[in-house]
Write an enzyme that holds these catalytic residues in place. Structure first.
Site, PDB file in Angstrom:
ATOM      1  CG  ASN A  45      -1.703  -1.108   1.218  1.00 44.46           C
ATOM      2  OD1 ASN A  45      -2.357  -1.581   0.150  1.00 44.46           O
ATOM      3  ND2 ASN A  45      -1.781  -1.955   2.420  1.00 44.46           N
ATOM      4  CG  HIS A 131     -10.153  -2.007   7.540  1.00 40.23           C
ATOM      5  ND1 HIS A 131      -9.671  -1.943   8.786  1.00 40.23           N
ATOM      6  CD2 HIS A 131      -9.231  -2.633   6.862  1.00 40.23           C
ATOM      7  CE1 HIS A 131      -8.367  -2.560   8.868  1.00 40.23           C
ATOM      8  NE2 HIS A 131      -8.148  -2.992   7.499  1.00 40.23           N
ATOM      9  CD  GLU A 177     -12.594   0.787   3.868  1.00 40.41           C
ATOM     10  OE1 GLU A 177     -12.050   0.758   3.049  1.00 40.41           O
ATOM     11  OE2 GLU A 177     -12.808  -0.421   4.456  1.00 40.41           O
ATOM     12  CB  SER A 181      -9.252  -1.579   2.010  1.00 41.09           C
ATOM     13  OG  SER A 181      -9.985  -2.311   2.331  1.00 41.09           O
ATOM     14  CG  ASP A 206     -10.620   4.209   7.443  1.00 40.39           C
ATOM     15  OD1 ASP A 206      -9.614   4.823   7.050  1.00 40.39           O
ATOM     16  OD2 ASP A 206     -10.817   3.081   7.756  1.00 40.39           O
ATOM     17  CG  HIS A 209      -6.553   2.005   1.075  1.00 40.18           C
ATOM     18  ND1 HIS A 209      -5.564   1.030   0.693  1.00 40.18           N
ATOM     19  CD2 HIS A 209      -7.320   1.203   2.144  1.00 40.18           C
ATOM     20  CE1 HIS A 209      -5.307   0.212   1.509  1.00 40.18           C
ATOM     21  NE2 HIS A 209      -6.577   0.257   2.486  1.00 40.18           N
ATOM     22  CE  LYS A 240      -3.487   0.438   4.647  1.00 37.45           C
ATOM     23  NZ  LYS A 240      -4.533   0.080   5.723  1.00 37.45           N
TER      24      LYS A 240
HETATM   25  C1  LIG Z   1      -5.148  -0.517   6.794  1.00 41.36           C
HETATM   26  C2  LIG Z   1      -6.497  -0.008   7.035  1.00 41.36           C
HETATM   27  C3  LIG Z   1      -6.792   0.424   8.492  1.00 41.36           C
HETATM   28  C4  LIG Z   1      -5.677   0.279   9.492  1.00 41.36           C
HETATM   29  O1  LIG Z   1      -4.585   1.004   9.441  1.00 41.36           O
HETATM   30  P1  LIG Z   1      -3.317   0.534  10.283  1.00 41.36           P
HETATM   31  O2  LIG Z   1      -2.353   1.695  10.525  1.00 41.36           O
HETATM   32  O3  LIG Z   1      -2.458  -0.575   9.264  1.00 41.36           O
HETATM   33  O4  LIG Z   1      -3.680  -0.110  11.528  1.00 41.36           O
HETATM   34  C5  LIG Z   1      -8.047   1.062   8.752  1.00 41.36           C
HETATM   35  N1  LIG Z   1      -8.803   1.285   7.719  1.00 41.36           N
HETATM   36  C6  LIG Z   1      -8.448   0.719   6.459  1.00 41.36           C
HETATM   37  C7  LIG Z   1      -9.654   1.056   5.459  1.00 41.36           C
HETATM   38  C8  LIG Z   1      -7.348   0.065   6.052  1.00 41.36           C
HETATM   39  O5  LIG Z   1      -7.150  -0.229   4.823  1.00 41.36           O
END
Ligand SMILES: *Cc1c(COP(=O)(O)O)cnc(C)c1O
Length: 391
Positions: A45, A131, A177, A181, A206, A209, A240
């Site tokens: 990522n 997620h 999101e 993801s 969220d 990405h 990411k």
């Molecule tokens: C990777 C991810 C997370 C978690 O983040 P980390 O810092 O890796 O714990 C949260 N939400 C989504 C959509 C993700 O892809």
């Protein structure tokens, strides 16, 4: 205990669902591409290649020299160091919000934030593809959960109507999101914002990405659409496109003050290492530079290149390209075939995606060369071809 665990592990194995930690992969796209023995990584990522960026590594080295390796305690005891404050200032400036709060991971961010704001008398409404950290945070809150089919606004509205009617006094939190993801598509964010406002709900987005990838300075989909000011809770991860580690919330000063007092994953966990905060600060500040602008342009050029040879995947919306295969065994077989051809592309299976929707998840980086992207698509076509024929 051995017996209790070994049987189910064997069952996972038989379903091609057993996971194992793999030997460390070369993650350096550039180095990997120069070495015929090395795998080219299409599973990370690290969309902008920042995880191996020298100026960010330098920030870590300087911070370790100055602050040592560990924070020493939680933020509220004596683990709050200057790099944490600098990171939060940089995050708020980047996202255009009053305040920001850094957590040790994105997962810990969601797990601490949702139950701080929502309780058993409340309602959380989630997109089906959210997620695991959002689902787990919502479950931990004890709230009534309602799930709407992916990006289905009608069903979201039905849930909002139901929640308002059945629980007139409740807090209602909608969570989604921005770039999804595992599917790489976008949430219809403007319409979701309009809906949550109509029903007096709160919205949590969220941007894991999308941060670093979308928007004029990589601020995410909220920035790209100018919606930041209308979203109560914006979350993201530094792990990411930012190439570091840690998670964050950005929003109002009041929200952040509340979380400092209530978020258990912040209060009862040692603060991120100061050097970790320092690297993230360097990365966040870089996002608004001309160099970052150029790097993002390079990423989109690469995404377009992949899409051109892979027209099934509609117009490019993100660097995530799901190549649906279906079937655990088939998906694993294709992933192994690509490994043999020199490409790492992860097989994504249940429970990360629903059964029947098993896929290879190709992620494109600004660091990939045009040649490696073209070679991947050729290998991918050849591999998919063999799945149909006799084994
Ligand atoms: C990777 C991810 C997370 C978690 O983040 P980390 O810092 O890796 O714990 C949260 N939400 C989504 C959509 C993700 O892809």
């Amino acid at each position: 205990m051995q017996e209790a665990l070994e049987g189910p592990l064997l069952a996972l194995e038989n379903d091609s669902l057993r996971r194992a930690l793999r030997a460390p992969l070369l993650r350096a796209y550039s180095a990997a591409e120069g070495d015929p023995e090395a795998l080219i990584n299409f599973g990370s990522n690290d969309y902008l290649g920042l995880a191996e960026e020298p100026f960010i590594a330098q920030a870590a080295i300087e911070a370790v020299g100055r602050y040592g390796t560990g924070a020493g305690a939680s933020r509220l005891i004596c683990g709050n160091h200057a790099p944490h404050a600098a990171l939060e200032e940089a995050l708020a400036a980047w996202k255009g919000t009053e305040a920001a709060l850094a957590f040790s991971s994105g997962y810990a961010t969601a797990l601490g934030t949702i139950p701080s704001l929502i309780g058993p008398q409340d309602v959380v409404i989630l997109d089906k593809l959210c997620h695991a950290c959002i689902i787990d945070g919502a479950r931990l809150s004890g709230a009534v959960l309602r799930i709407f089919p992916h990006n289905n606004l009608d069903r979201l509205e039905t849930h909002l109507q139901w929640a308002r009617k059945r629980h007139p006094k409740a807090r209602i939190l909608v969570a989604t999101e921005s770039i999804f993801s595992m599917d790489g598509d976008l949430a219809p964010l403007a319409a979701i914002v309009a809906l949550k406002e109509r029903y007096g709900a709160w919205l949590m987005v969220d941007e894991a990405h999308a941060a670093g990838v979308l928007g004029a300075t990589g601020g995410g989909l909220a920035q790209a659409l100018g919606l930041g000011g209308r979203i109560e809770i914006q979350m993201g991860t530094l792990s990411k496109a930012l190439g570091c580690s840690g998670g964050y919330i950005v929003g109002s000063r009041t929200l952040v003050d509340w979380l400092i007092n209530k978020a258990r994953s912040l209060i009862f966990s040692t603060a991120p290492a100061p050097a970790s905060a320092a690297t993230a600060t360097a990365s966040v500040r870089w996002m608004s530079t001309e160099a970052a602008h150029e790097r993002r342009a390079l990423l989109w050029t690469n995404v377009a290149l992949f899409q051109k040879t892979w027209p099934e995947l509609a117009a490019a919306q993100s660097p995530i390209a799901p190549v649906l295969v279906g079937g655990n065994e088939e998906t694993l077989r294709l992933s192994k075939r690509l490994l043999a051809a020199g490409f790492f592309v992860p097989a994504i299976r249940y429970p990360t995606v629903p059964r029947g929707r098993e896929r290879l998840r190709v992620t494109i980086s600004a660091r990939h060369s045009a040649d490696s992207i073209q070679r991947l698509t050729v290998a991918l076509r050849a591999g998919l071809g063999t799945l149909d024929g006799p084994q």
